[in-house]
Design an enzyme around this catalytic site. Structure first.
Site, PDB file in Angstrom:
ATOM      1  N   TRP A 131     -49.418  -8.335  24.334  1.00  0.00           N
ATOM      2  CA  TRP A 131     -50.293  -7.138  23.534  1.00  0.00           C
ATOM      3  C   TRP A 131     -50.193  -7.570  22.171  1.00  0.00           C
ATOM      4  O   TRP A 131     -49.207  -7.559  21.676  1.00  0.00           O
ATOM      5  CB  TRP A 131     -49.911  -5.813  23.996  1.00  0.00           C
ATOM      6  CG  TRP A 131     -50.881  -4.812  23.307  1.00  0.00           C
ATOM      7  CD1 TRP A 131     -52.045  -4.663  23.265  1.00  0.00           C
ATOM      8  CD2 TRP A 131     -50.136  -3.578  22.736  1.00  0.00           C
ATOM      9  NE1 TRP A 131     -52.270  -3.326  22.561  1.00  0.00           N
ATOM     10  CE2 TRP A 131     -51.259  -2.948  22.191  1.00  0.00           C
ATOM     11  CE3 TRP A 131     -48.812  -3.256  22.497  1.00  0.00           C
ATOM     12  CZ2 TRP A 131     -51.043  -1.581  21.420  1.00  0.00           C
ATOM     13  CZ3 TRP A 131     -48.497  -2.121  21.702  1.00  0.00           C
ATOM     14  CH2 TRP A 131     -49.582  -1.366  21.280  1.00  0.00           C
ATOM     15  N   ASP A 212     -41.844  -2.193  28.104  1.00  0.00           N
ATOM     16  CA  ASP A 212     -43.011  -1.675  27.649  1.00  0.00           C
ATOM     17  C   ASP A 212     -43.569  -1.110  29.172  1.00  0.00           C
ATOM     18  O   ASP A 212     -44.005  -2.126  29.836  1.00  0.00           O
ATOM     19  CB  ASP A 212     -43.924  -2.422  26.785  1.00  0.00           C
ATOM     20  CG  ASP A 212     -45.177  -1.857  26.318  1.00  0.00           C
ATOM     21  OD1 ASP A 212     -45.444  -0.768  26.664  1.00  0.00           O
ATOM     22  OD2 ASP A 212     -45.623  -2.242  25.317  1.00  0.00           O
ATOM     23  N   LYS A 247     -52.739   6.458  29.393  1.00  0.00           N
ATOM     24  CA  LYS A 247     -53.653   5.674  30.482  1.00  0.00           C
ATOM     25  C   LYS A 247     -53.614   6.761  31.672  1.00  0.00           C
ATOM     26  O   LYS A 247     -54.632   6.984  32.095  1.00  0.00           O
ATOM     27  CB  LYS A 247     -53.502   4.262  30.927  1.00  0.00           C
ATOM     28  CG  LYS A 247     -52.948   3.439  29.566  1.00  0.00           C
ATOM     29  CD  LYS A 247     -53.965   2.991  28.882  1.00  0.00           C
ATOM     30  CE  LYS A 247     -53.420   2.139  27.453  1.00  0.00           C
ATOM     31  NZ  LYS A 247     -54.593   1.343  27.043  1.00  0.00           N
TER      32      LYS A 247
END
Ligand code: LMR
Length: 401
Positions: A131, A212, A247
């Site tokens: 990312w 993560d 999310k």
């Protein structure tokens, strides 16, 4: 003067795309850039479990007083259970300290600042690719970064051997940033056997695993998605986990994240948290209450939690269905590229293999927005734009011919 003494900063590679998309007047435009889930009507819904928690909160909330720097205690307890699962939670929650953070990004930042505090010369090893914001956050924390091999774009899967060979060489004082599931940007995840290899290397080499974990439930399921994390946590004395509910609870703008500090003892975990609090205090003082209060209600109430799990399943299955439709649509329109790998990827993203020229063509000529590197947010597709997107991607492939 002050503001015009330096050049304007470039737009953010992901969030800047959304800004450009909003400005685009073309009606048929499609946003496959930022990782946000949409339903078939193009809405990013407030989950029903969250809506019900919101009603409960509205009835019962007594204050908007500041939260403690480490956040809402009930939220921290529920998140520890969710991240670790019941079994590991029972075994090791005593040596895990949790701090609520503004989103997963806040958790990554505080985690990296913490690393800088403890080990100022540490390098953070990142998957290639990762990312984009990971690099920016490490730079902001003053940490050096290096890459480890991750995605094999020819075989369209994880280069497990290359990854493990590099991780074996990472010095004990460094940290290795690992995506737990639904790798961003590739969608390519480690299989359980590969996780065991990584866990064994972490235990032997002694580097700090820095996880993560932003897509729990979007891969195979809540239990399945944490298997890799648990495999490593069972074998190492210390780890950092940056977690997000943006999310999977649809709480994007509420900024609901957490930093979990796994230590050798409860005392060490608390020492770690004391520094995380000091770092949070100078960045944002204390975290926002609303989203964390909603998440604590959803996770703490068996009925709401069961409803939420169903809603996560619905989102996960929708994305899987979209992957199937995308592969079928692309296969029917061209034979130059075999896109079947898209179906075996997990989570919102797919690394499509489209090059910069094709990504630019799709944006300029077709009003289809995707991140540089060809990352597609599959969760942004809908039945009313699927054909258009497949047609446009097939056309873009001709640029290579
Ligand atoms: C993404 O990768 O699109 C999301 O994680 C949103 C973001 O902040 O970049």
């Amino acid at each position: 003067m002050f503001y015009n003494s330096i050049e304007a900063a470039p737009p953010d590679p992901i969030l800047g795309l959304t800004e450009a998309f909003r400005r685009d007047p073309r009606e048929h435009k499609v946003n496959l850039g930022v990782g946000v889930f949409v339903d078939d009507a193009g809405r990013t819904p407030v989950l029903e479990s969250v809506r019900r928690a919101e009603r409960m909160l509205w009835e019962t909330e007594k204050t908007k007083d500041y939260l403690p720097i480490a956040g809402l205690p009930t939220y921290g307890r529920e998140v520890a259970r969710l991240v670790l699962g019941d079994e590991l939670h029972a075994a090791m929650a005593g040596r895990v300290a949790v701090g609520q953070t503004p989103g997963g990004t806040g958790a990554v930042r505080i985690g990296m600042d913490l690393l800088k505090t403890y080990r100022p010369d540490a390098t953070v090893w990142m998957s290639s690719p990762t990312w984009g914001n990971h690099h920016g956050i490490a730079a902001a924390a003053g940490l050096a970064t290096r890459d480890y091999p991750y995605y094999d774009s020819v075989r369209t899967r994880v280069d497990v051997d290359g990854m493990c060979a590099t991780l074996e060489q990472v010095p004990a004082g460094d940290a290795v940033l690992i995506h737990v599931c639904c790798h961003n940007p590739t969608g390519a995840d480690l299989e359980p056997e590969a996780w065991e290899r990584v866990a064994a290397i972490a235990a032997k080499a002694g580097w700090l695993p820095f996880f993560d974990f932003a897509y729990l439930g979007f891969g195979e399921g809540l239990a399945e998605d944490r298997t890799g994390l648990l495999a490593v946590l069972k074998r190492v004395p210390e780890a950092v986990v940056a977690f997000s509910l943006s999310k999977n609870m649809g709480l994007y703008s509420e900024r609901v994240g957490a930093l979990l500090l796994v230590a050798e003892s409860a005392e060490s975990a608390e020492v770690g948290l004391s520094h995380a609090k000091r770092l949070g205090r100078v960045l944002y003082s204390n975290p926002p209450r609303h989203g964390a209060a909603l998440a604590a209600l959803v996770l703490g109430d068996p009925e709401l939690c069961a409803l939420w799990e169903e809603e996560v399943k619905t989102m996960r299955e929708r994305i899987r269905g979209l992957r199937r439709q995308l592969v079928a649509g692309l296969t029917a329109r061209q034979s130059a590229v075999d896109f079947c790998f898209i179906e075996s990827q997990h989570g919102m993203f797919s690394f499509s293999g489209l090059n910069d020229a094709q990504v630019a063509f799709l944006r300029e000529e077709k009003a289809i927005y995707m991140a540089k590197g060809g990352r597609i947010n599959v969760a942004g597709l809908r039945s009313d734009n699927m054909d258009y997107v497949c047609e446009a991607i097939a056309e873009s492939l001709k640029l290579d011919e």
